[in-house]
Write a protein that holds these residues in place. Structure first.
Motif, PDB file in Angstrom:
ATOM      1  N   ALA A 128      -3.974   8.303  12.642  1.00 53.63           N
ATOM      2  CA  ALA A 128      -3.038   8.956  13.299  1.00 53.63           C
ATOM      3  C   ALA A 128      -1.903   9.911  12.497  1.00 53.63           C
ATOM      4  CB  ALA A 128      -2.159   8.050  14.215  1.00 53.63           C
ATOM      5  N   ASN A 129      -1.853   9.560  11.289  1.00 51.18           N
ATOM      6  CA  ASN A 129      -1.138  10.146  10.210  1.00 51.18           C
ATOM      7  C   ASN A 129      -1.268   9.635   8.821  1.00 51.18           C
ATOM      8  OD1 ASN A 129       0.433   7.691  10.086  1.00 51.18           O
ATOM      9  ND2 ASN A 129       1.283   8.076  12.028  1.00 51.18           N
ATOM     10  N   LYS A 130      -0.403  10.381   7.871  1.00 49.31           N
ATOM     11  CA  LYS A 130      -0.546  10.048   6.583  1.00 49.31           C
ATOM     12  C   LYS A 130      -0.083   8.503   6.009  1.00 49.31           C
ATOM     13  CE  LYS A 130       1.028  11.157   2.191  1.00 49.31           C
ATOM     14  NZ  LYS A 130       1.713  11.912   0.997  1.00 49.31           N
ATOM     15  N   ASP A 131       0.893   7.951   7.043  1.00 51.70           N
ATOM     16  CA  ASP A 131       1.131   6.656   6.893  1.00 51.70           C
ATOM     17  C   ASP A 131       0.062   5.869   6.820  1.00 51.70           C
ATOM     18  OD1 ASP A 131       3.760   5.813   5.594  1.00 51.70           O
ATOM     19  OD2 ASP A 131       3.917   4.643   7.605  1.00 51.70           O
TER      20      ASP A 131
ATOM     21  N   ALA B 253      -9.272   9.568  -0.601  1.00 49.11           N
ATOM     22  CA  ALA B 253      -8.035   9.676  -0.733  1.00 49.11           C
ATOM     23  C   ALA B 253      -7.500   8.796  -2.022  1.00 49.11           C
ATOM     24  CB  ALA B 253      -7.188   8.790   0.561  1.00 49.11           C
ATOM     25  N   VAL B 254      -8.126   7.846  -2.156  1.00 50.64           N
ATOM     26  CA  VAL B 254      -8.181   7.090  -3.514  1.00 50.64           C
ATOM     27  C   VAL B 254      -8.325   8.004  -4.777  1.00 50.64           C
ATOM     28  CG1 VAL B 254      -8.731   5.378  -4.912  1.00 50.64           C
ATOM     29  CG2 VAL B 254      -8.482   4.655  -2.533  1.00 50.64           C
TER      30      VAL B 254
ATOM     31  N   GLY C 172      -4.268   2.384   4.503  1.00 51.82           N
ATOM     32  CA  GLY C 172      -5.508   1.983   4.184  1.00 51.82           C
ATOM     33  C   GLY C 172      -5.858   1.991   2.672  1.00 51.82           C
ATOM     34  N   ILE C 173      -5.253   2.726   1.812  1.00 51.08           N
ATOM     35  CA  ILE C 173      -5.664   2.969   0.427  1.00 51.08           C
ATOM     36  C   ILE C 173      -4.999   1.814  -0.351  1.00 51.08           C
ATOM     37  CG2 ILE C 173      -6.139   5.324   0.391  1.00 51.08           C
ATOM     38  CD1 ILE C 173      -3.369   5.956  -0.669  1.00 51.08           C
TER      39      ILE C 173
ATOM     40  N   THR D  60       2.521  -2.940   7.611  1.00 48.03           N
ATOM     41  CA  THR D  60       1.427  -3.317   8.594  1.00 48.03           C
ATOM     42  C   THR D  60       0.083  -3.652   7.618  1.00 48.03           C
ATOM     43  OG1 THR D  60       0.662  -0.734   8.795  1.00 48.03           O
ATOM     44  CG2 THR D  60       1.993  -1.930  10.730  1.00 48.03           C
ATOM     45  N   PRO D  61       0.294  -4.767   6.779  1.00 53.41           N
ATOM     46  CA  PRO D  61      -0.500  -4.987   5.865  1.00 53.41           C
ATOM     47  C   PRO D  61      -1.993  -5.242   6.552  1.00 53.41           C
ATOM     48  CG  PRO D  61       0.746  -6.736   6.475  1.00 53.41           C
ATOM     49  CD  PRO D  61       1.471  -5.676   7.013  1.00 53.41           C
TER      50      PRO D  61
END
Length: 233
Positions: free
Chosen positions: A57-60, A24-25, A65-66, A113-114
């Motif tokens: 669960a989703n793109k968010d 993704a990164v 994560g990235i 959600t850090p």
């Protein structure tokens, strides 16, 4: 052939949460944040889009994560060291990381959600600034000012139409657009500074950071002097 499930088809690298984030990164680095979709990420990984939902669960959640992965690349300041050296090192590291991942600049402080790397980064900076003798209120001011400068400079560098150490010939071509006399100060700056050998816009980072740290040092002095002996630790 696209893989299903966890992507563990024989001869393939098994799909994992970390592998998804790494790719993704890479997608965002190559094409910007807008290029990162569940479909484009799945294509990059060689799996079906539904396989990603086994880990996120989703793109968010992927964005969370990235962003945390980017934070993990920034050097942590050591609260036990010289505060000015530690903050300088952290700021220089953040600038370097954001040059690699310019898409992340707008997301760095946006996540509700850090992740753990994000939290460690904030904790270490707060501890370092408090260790400098700044009050709680002044620590908040200092942290906001430092991040505004680092992120703002990173945005400016990413938006420049040339590299920070562009050759004088390129600068001269740009300067020719305002050489007719209507912009004398711009012409002066271009010819007397930007076109001089050795000029590098990136050097402005060190100067600006130094101005901020000088001011914080002056503010920290009286605060440290007012603390009881041993209370600085």
């Amino acid at each position: 052939m696209l893989e299903d499930g966890d992507g563990s088809r024989e001869g393939r690298i098994p799909l994992s949460r970390q592998r998804v984030l790494d790719h993704a990164v890479a997608v965002a680095d190559a094409g910007g944040l807008a290029s990162l979709t569940m479909r484009s990420l799945a294509k990059e990984l060689g799996v079906r889009p539904m396989a990603l939902y086994h880990y996120f669960a989703n793109k968010d959640e992927i964005l969370d994560g990235i962003v945390d992965q980017v934070f993990s690349e920034i050097e942590l300041p050591s609260p036990g060291g010289d505060w000015r050296e530690e903050i300088t090192r952290r700021a220089a590291s953040a600038r370097s990381v954001l040059r690699r991942h310019s898409w992340a600049i707008a997301l760095m402080e946006s996540r509700s959600t850090p992740g753990p790397a994000n939290l460690r980064q904030h904790e270490a900076v707060l501890a370092t600034l408090r260790g400098a003798g700044l009050s709680l209120e002044m620590t908040g001011h200092a942290y906001a000012l430092l991040d505004a400068f680092v992120y703002g400079f990173a945005i400016q560098e990413a938006a420049l139409p040339f590299d920070t150490n562009t050759t004088p010939e390129v600068v001269a071509a740009i300067a020719a657009r305002f050489s007719g006399g209507d912009y004398p100060y711009m012409q002066e700056y271009a010819t007397e500074r930007a076109m001089k050998p050795g000029y590098d816009f990136g050097d402005e980072f060190e100067f600006g950071l130094g101005v901020i740290l000088d001011a914080l040092e002056r503010l920290a002095g009286p605060m440290r002097a007012s603390l009881p002996r041993g209370a600085e630790a």
